[in-house]
Write a protein that holds these residues in place. Structure first.
Motif: not given
Length: 183
Positions: A86-88, A102-103, A107-110
């Motif tokens: 996956s992409r970051p 992770v910022d 938004p939270p990662p999918v």
């Protein structure tokens, strides 16, 4: 000294008290200006859900906050491991390999973007030359990190687990009592 980014610092018995007692630190960055890492084996009694509700379902078990270190304990730092396919996520800051920050303001990662995620209260930091001096004094054992160390499902046993897989006499440290004064 070459960069220790992506390696583990394992507290030796020379550290007898304080926030680094029997700690395992994953180094996120290390260069001539200093070092930055997170203590990966000190879970706290606070659930991520209680502090960052949008992120609670995204972290790996145990789904609690971790005591990342003695610096900036009033702030949170999220460390993730990318999935290979996956992409970051948005706001990703690579710290080397598949590991990055992770910022938490984004938004939270999918689902599927990350193989794992941990949230840390605070971090461990060293100024230029400080970590190198502590290593020379024998406070830290530097070793390679295995893929599962950062996201270990049993963080309380990680200090002993990492030491047991080393060669030589350092494995004996795992037999030291938690409180030598009770011996």
């Amino acid at each position: 000294m070459d960069s220790l980014r992506g390696r583990l610092l394992v507290a030796t018995p020379a550290i007898e008290q304080g926030p680094f007692l029997r700690s395992v630190v994953f180094l996120l960055d290390h260069d001539d200006d200093g070092a930055l890492g997170v203590v990966v084996n000190h879970p706290l009694d606070a659930d991520v859900d209680d502090v960052l509700p949008a992120w609670g379902g995204r972290v790996n078990a145990p789904d609690c906050l971790f005591d990342g270190g003695p610096v900036a304990m009033d702030s949170a730092l999220a460390v993730g491991v990318l999935s290979t396919s996956s992409r970051p996520p948005e706001g990703w800051q690579s710290m080397g390999g598949n590991v990055g920050l992770v910022d938490l303001a984004g938004p939270p990662p999918v689902e599927g973007q990350l193989a794992g995620l941990r949230v840390f209260a605070g971090y461990a930091g060293w100024s230029a030359g400080q970590l190198e001096s502590e290593i020379e004094e024998g406070a830290w054992l530097v070793t390679d990190a295995l893929e599962g160390d950062l996201l270990s499902p049993s963080p309380e046993s990680l200090w002993r687990d990492v030491l047991r897989r080393q060669e030589g006499d350092v494995r004996l440290w795992t037999t030291l009592p938690d409180d030598p004064s009770l011996n």
